[in-house]
Enzyme design. Structure first.
Site, PDB file in Angstrom:
ATOM      1  CE1 TYR A  67       2.007   0.066   4.650  1.00 53.49           C
ATOM      2  CE2 TYR A  67       1.722  -2.144   5.492  1.00 53.49           C
ATOM      3  CZ  TYR A  67       2.186  -1.292   4.518  1.00 53.49           C
ATOM      4  OH  TYR A  67       2.820  -1.799   3.424  1.00 53.49           O
TER       5      TYR A  67
ATOM      6  NE  ARG B   4      -1.529  -3.697   4.396  1.00 53.01           N
ATOM      7  CZ  ARG B   4      -1.009  -4.836   4.793  1.00 53.01           C
ATOM      8  NH1 ARG B   4       0.051  -5.300   4.210  1.00 53.01           N
ATOM      9  NH2 ARG B   4      -1.540  -5.518   5.792  1.00 53.01           N
TER      10      ARG B   4
ATOM     11  CB  CYS C 261       4.325  -3.919  -1.885  1.00 54.53           C
ATOM     12  SG  CYS C 261       6.094  -3.813  -1.626  1.00 54.53           S
ATOM     13  CG  HIS C 262       0.248  -2.984  -1.022  1.00 54.09           C
ATOM     14  ND1 HIS C 262       1.247  -2.073  -1.216  1.00 54.09           N
ATOM     15  CD2 HIS C 262       0.103  -3.094   0.313  1.00 54.09           C
ATOM     16  CE1 HIS C 262       1.678  -1.649  -0.036  1.00 54.09           C
ATOM     17  NE2 HIS C 262       1.011  -2.250   0.899  1.00 54.09           N
ATOM     18  N   GLY C 263       0.139  -6.688  -4.149  1.00 55.17           N
ATOM     19  CA  GLY C 263      -0.490  -7.587  -5.115  1.00 55.17           C
ATOM     20  C   GLY C 263      -0.950  -6.971  -6.422  1.00 55.17           C
TER      21      GLY C 263
END
Lengths: 439, 190
Positions: free
Chosen positions: A300, A304, B154-156
């Site tokens: 993960y 990301r 979640c990821h900005g």
């Protein structure tokens, strides 16, 4: 040593009669009783047995949980609570199954790092290794679908995020990703329909997994087990029969592992999970911080790490696709280890330079796991990007180059020599190797 | 003898034809097994919804459901509209309007993401184009990011008041669903 002539002799008349018609007892004897096992195996070699126990435990608890679980969006969450509160020993079976998944991955990671350290992927064990990577992929798919079933917030949003990975294909061909995702969902969003099919596949995949494990063991028994020296078996004194020597040692490892397993299952069953999954799925509210289960965290983190810029390289709209490709590559690249490692010495015990890189690789994986659990912001993103590069450098640069420049240490001439040199250098330890001498 | 064997003969044709039929048969049997997983008739039936906008005051937002997806509907303030119009489209990360109601590749101007005469209304599929979370910004106290639109926790990913991606990993602007005004205060989505 595989394929050696069978030394099975049926003792009873019935045994002889059956052996001529279906030699299954012969097969079991040749594979798991009389099978020659290197005499120097350490406890890291008990993880194959531990993993077999994990697989059987997951199937056993899984089948009984399926008797009480209802795979529909309205009933799923409550049926899990019903299992915990009303079903006889339901709380225990459910904890064993959920903790069991974590234990399964804990064991498989140790198993894989063992393989990396001792060069268990090198010729002639390439097919064995590739089957192992397939097993890991199947394990991941199975665990992912299983985590969906309680239909809590983490279940729902985990599925949403992971299935959405495929929508990155839209960047390659417009509409392709959306078509794949809607096919996986059976609708235009994650819904009860999705849950229903994931239940079916979560039931199916462990049996596919069992089949591949069968091939894995078969491939292992054709080429023979590796051992801490990485040397081939050269003489009968290098080995002991699997039973009772290796089976007894495996049992010790399995019981030690089960103590840890039971401790988690009975004392901290929710420690490895996420509290948000005790909140029923809500398609209108995403939890502020979605985290996958711990065993997916390193992958993960790699996913990301690809934000709109990667270590200063602007990625723009390709960021998502790059992340998806990197995450899948991180698993697939393991399968290529046999061809990326150029060293002819198997065991890192005799590879002074590789040994350091190996431990740095372990550190890289742990660091990625830690970063995967942190929010994707600030220094965490940069650190994840650096460690993602480190992860791939291990395979693409360290493995090929270190093999070429490194001078390995002197190898022992045989497994027997290695074992005996530790006990003073001469003679046989009393009673330790009764059976090999007898051959 | 050997040259004769290499020449394709009529029996070889039968083998190729037989294999071809088997392949076609296998593929046509496989197709229903794949196709069964696509959205079924009951899912497809939920194709359109009507929404009454009259209770939504200026500066307020509501979330509706369409095809299982959240639909963000915001009655924008003057300042929000101005900040959405006053943007150089060419400098945006995604310069496509992402409006299912429009054909071709229209630029991501605010006009292309709203309906003429109803510029105060912005209607969006409320799913972050990164990995599908629901961005914050609908409720009054939510963080709306530095562009005053929506912010995905979640990821900005950060979206502006026209729902266009401005910052973060999301690749595309929030999609505009196909919709039309039936009356001045009622829209039909789908």
């Amino acid at each position: 040593m595989g394929g050696s002539t069978s030394r099975y002799v049926p003792t009873s008349r019935w045994g002889k009669w059956f052996d001529e018609r279906l030699p299954i007892a012969r097969m079991v004897n040749d594979s798991f009783v009389d099978y020659p096992t290197p005499r120097n195996l350490n406890y890291l070699w008990t993880f194959g047995g531990i993993l077999t126990v994990c697989l059987l435990a997951q199937i056993a608890t899984g089948v009984v949980l399926a008797m009480h679980y209802q795979p529909s969006d309205v009933a799923a969450f409550n049926s899990i609570e019903h299992i915990r509160r009303d079903v006889n020993y339901g709380w225990m079976l459910r904890n064993l199954h959920s903790v069991g998944a974590s234990m399964f991955f804990l064991a498989v990671f140790i198993h894989i790092f063992r393989g990396f350290y001792y060069g268990s992927y090198k010729a002639p064990r390439e097919v064995l290794w590739i089957l192992g990577v397939i097993i890991m992929l199947l394990m991941m798919a199975t665990a992912f679908m299983g985590y969906t079933l309680p239909w809590g917030q983490m279940s729902f949003w985990g599925v949403t995020v992971i299935t959405n990975l495929f929508s990155a294909l839209d960047t390659i061909y417009n509409g392709l990703g959306t078509a794949v995702v809607e096919w996986l969902w059976g609708g235009y969003a994650v819904s009860g329909v999705t849950l229903n099919r994931f239940f079916a596949l979560h039931y199916l995949l462990p049996f596919v997994l069992t089949g591949v494990v069968g091939l894995h063991i078969w491939a292992l028994h054709v080429v023979g087990q590796n051992n801490p020296t990485g040397l081939d078996i050269k003489q009968p004194s290098d080995t002991v029969p699997m039973h009772p020597y290796a089976t007894a040692k495996d049992s010790v490892g399995i019981f030690a592992f089960l103590i840890i397993f039971a401790w988690f299952a009975f004392f901290v069953p929710d420690y490895l999970g996420h509290a948000d999954n005790y909140v029923e799925a809500n398609p209108l509210v995403t939890p502020p911080h979605i985290v996958p289960e711990w065993y997916f965290l390193p992958f993960y983190a790699i996913l990301r790490a690809f934000t709109s810029s990667f270590l200063g390289i602007p990625l723009g709209q390709y960021a998502k696709l790059c992340g998806v490709i990197a995450m899948f590559s991180a698993v697939i690249i393991i399968a290529f280890a046999p061809w990326l490692d150029t060293s002819r010495v198997r065991s890192a015990k005799y590879r002074p330079i590789f040994k350091w890189f190996f431990w740095f690789f372990v550190f890289t994986c742990v660091a990625l796991g830690y970063l995967g659990s942190k929010p994707a912001e600030g220094i965490y993103v940069t650190a994840a990007q650096i460690f993602t590069v480190c992860y791939f450098l291990f395979f693409l640069v360290v493995m090929p180059v270190v093999g070429l420049i490194e001078t390995p240490k002197r190898l022992p001439r045989s497994i027997t020599e290695d074992v005996l040199s530790k006990g003073g250098g001469s003679g046989l330890p009393t009673g330790a190797t009764a059976a090999p001498e007898a051959r | 003898m050997t040259t004769e064997a290499l020449e394709p003969n009529r029996r070889d044709f039968l083998v190729v034809a037989g294999n071809a039929f088997a392949a076609v048969g296998a593929a046509s049997l496989l197709w229903p097994f794949i196709q069964q997983m696509n959205p079924d008739a009951s899912t497809k039936a939920l194709s359109s919804v009507e929404i009454d906008l009259s209770p939504v005051k200026e500066g307020q937002a509501i979330t509706a459901m369409w095809r299982g997806k959240p639909i963000f509907i915001r009655n924008r303030t003057k300042a929000e509209i101005e900040s959405a119009v006053d943007v150089d489209v060419k400098k945006l990360p995604d310069d496509n309007a992402r409006n299912e109601g429009l054909t071709g590749d229209p630029p991501a101007t605010d006009a292309n993401r709203t309906v003429k005469g109803h510029e105060n209304w912005i209607v969006l599929i409320g799913i972050c184009t990164h990995l599908g979370c629901i961005p914050k910004g609908q409720a009054m106290g939510d963080e709306r990011g530095e562009y005053g639109g929506w912010f995905c926790p979640c990821h900005g990913s950060t979206y502006d008041t026209s729902g266009r991606i401005r910052k973060g990993p999301a690749p595309r602007n929030l999609e505009v669903p196909p919709y039309a005004f039936e009356t001045n205060t009622k829209i039909k989505i789908g």
